[in-house]
Design a protein around this motif. Sequence first.
Motif, PDB file in Angstrom:
ATOM      1  N   PHE A 118      42.305  24.784  12.650  1.00  0.00           N
ATOM      2  CA  PHE A 118      43.295  25.214  11.690  1.00  0.00           C
ATOM      3  C   PHE A 118      43.276  24.373  10.417  1.00  0.00           C
ATOM      4  N   GLU A 119      42.430  23.358  10.372  1.00  0.00           N
ATOM      5  CA  GLU A 119      42.343  22.492   9.199  1.00  0.00           C
ATOM      6  C   GLU A 119      40.871  22.324   8.844  1.00  0.00           C
ATOM      7  N   ARG A 120      40.345  23.217   8.029  1.00  0.00           N
ATOM      8  CA  ARG A 120      38.917  23.260   7.713  1.00  0.00           C
ATOM      9  C   ARG A 120      38.432  21.988   7.010  1.00  0.00           C
ATOM     10  N   LEU A 121      39.185  21.485   6.059  1.00  0.00           N
ATOM     11  CA  LEU A 121      38.749  20.307   5.321  1.00  0.00           C
ATOM     12  C   LEU A 121      38.608  19.098   6.239  1.00  0.00           C
ATOM     13  N   ASN A 122      39.578  18.893   7.113  1.00  0.00           N
ATOM     14  CA  ASN A 122      39.501  17.777   8.050  1.00  0.00           C
ATOM     15  C   ASN A 122      38.341  17.947   9.022  1.00  0.00           C
ATOM     16  N   LEU A 123      38.060  19.180   9.413  1.00  0.00           N
ATOM     17  CA  LEU A 123      36.929  19.435  10.301  1.00  0.00           C
ATOM     18  C   LEU A 123      35.626  19.045   9.623  1.00  0.00           C
ATOM     19  N   ILE A 167      33.049  16.152  10.916  1.00  0.00           N
ATOM     20  CA  ILE A 167      31.746  16.510  11.457  1.00  0.00           C
ATOM     21  C   ILE A 167      30.602  15.979  10.606  1.00  0.00           C
ATOM     22  N   VAL A 168      30.675  16.116   9.291  1.00  0.00           N
ATOM     23  CA  VAL A 168      29.549  15.746   8.426  1.00  0.00           C
ATOM     24  C   VAL A 168      29.193  14.263   8.550  1.00  0.00           C
ATOM     25  N   PRO A 169      30.128  13.326   8.451  1.00  0.00           N
ATOM     26  CA  PRO A 169      29.728  11.922   8.620  1.00  0.00           C
ATOM     27  C   PRO A 169      29.170  11.628  10.011  1.00  0.00           C
ATOM     28  N   ALA A 170      29.712  12.270  11.035  1.00  0.00           N
ATOM     29  CA  ALA A 170      29.195  12.033  12.383  1.00  0.00           C
ATOM     30  C   ALA A 170      27.760  12.518  12.511  1.00  0.00           C
ATOM     31  N   VAL A 171      27.446  13.671  11.942  1.00  0.00           N
ATOM     32  CA  VAL A 171      26.076  14.186  11.991  1.00  0.00           C
ATOM     33  C   VAL A 171      25.140  13.280  11.209  1.00  0.00           C
ATOM     34  N   VAL A 172      25.562  12.816  10.048  1.00  0.00           N
ATOM     35  CA  VAL A 172      24.720  11.913   9.243  1.00  0.00           C
ATOM     36  C   VAL A 172      24.451  10.614   9.996  1.00  0.00           C
ATOM     37  N   ILE A 173      25.460  10.051  10.623  1.00  0.00           N
ATOM     38  CA  ILE A 173      25.279   8.813  11.387  1.00  0.00           C
ATOM     39  C   ILE A 173      24.343   9.047  12.567  1.00  0.00           C
ATOM     40  N   CYS A 174      24.490  10.161  13.271  1.00  0.00           N
ATOM     41  CA  CYS A 174      23.598  10.459  14.405  1.00  0.00           C
ATOM     42  C   CYS A 174      22.151  10.601  13.950  1.00  0.00           C
ATOM     43  N   ILE A 175      21.933  11.292  12.850  1.00  0.00           N
ATOM     44  CA  ILE A 175      20.565  11.452  12.342  1.00  0.00           C
ATOM     45  C   ILE A 175      19.985  10.111  11.936  1.00  0.00           C
ATOM     46  N   CYS A 176      20.772   9.275  11.285  1.00  0.00           N
ATOM     47  CA  CYS A 176      20.278   7.946  10.897  1.00  0.00           C
ATOM     48  C   CYS A 176      19.934   7.109  12.127  1.00  0.00           C
ATOM     49  N   LEU A 177      20.774   7.146  13.142  1.00  0.00           N
ATOM     50  CA  LEU A 177      20.493   6.394  14.361  1.00  0.00           C
ATOM     51  C   LEU A 177      19.238   6.909  15.056  1.00  0.00           C
ATOM     52  N   LEU A 178      19.055   8.226  15.083  1.00  0.00           N
ATOM     53  CA  LEU A 178      17.840   8.787  15.678  1.00  0.00           C
ATOM     54  C   LEU A 178      16.602   8.332  14.917  1.00  0.00           C
ATOM     55  N   LEU A 179      16.667   8.340  13.593  1.00  0.00           N
ATOM     56  CA  LEU A 179      15.519   7.908  12.800  1.00  0.00           C
ATOM     57  C   LEU A 179      15.220   6.426  12.998  1.00  0.00           C
ATOM     58  N   ILE A 180      16.244   5.641  13.276  1.00  0.00           N
ATOM     59  CA  ILE A 180      16.038   4.206  13.510  1.00  0.00           C
ATOM     60  C   ILE A 180      15.437   3.963  14.886  1.00  0.00           C
ATOM     61  N   PHE A 181      15.919   4.673  15.909  1.00  0.00           N
ATOM     62  CA  PHE A 181      15.501   4.375  17.281  1.00  0.00           C
ATOM     63  C   PHE A 181      14.276   5.131  17.756  1.00  0.00           C
ATOM     64  N   PHE A 182      13.882   6.229  17.120  1.00  0.00           N
ATOM     65  CA  PHE A 182      12.698   6.965  17.567  1.00  0.00           C
ATOM     66  C   PHE A 182      11.428   6.123  17.543  1.00  0.00           C
TER      67      PHE A 182
END
Length: 114
Positions: A69-74, A78-93
């Motif tokens: 019910f709150e698109r902006l908060n969603l 989500i966006v920072p969490a996805v960016v952090i996950c991608i950065c961590l994957l690129l570091i640990f692969f």
Amino acid sequence: MSAHAESHDHFAGTNRLFVSVWVWLLALTGFEVFLGYIRLPVMYMLVILMGASIIKAALIVAYFMHMRFERLNLVMTIVPAVVICICLLLIFFPDSFRARELRYGNAQAAPEQR
């Protein structure tokens, strides 16, 4: 100044909606437990379990955290969490590939030395 304060009433869901989401979460959990008792190849089971877990996480975030019910908060969640996950994957692969070569490379070299 206005005589009344503006109130931002928004739809937060009904009890029926939350009960139906809870039933879906319960059904998905039962499906995941059922998968543990049948024989499937490991890769198929992992893909199915990961998919079901992502669906469950999305339902929890959308309805019980009221992000649907709150698109902006969603988006801001989500966006920072996805960016952090991608950065961590690129570091640990690279390390995971190096560790695989160390583990299996030494095991294959040992019999040749005998």
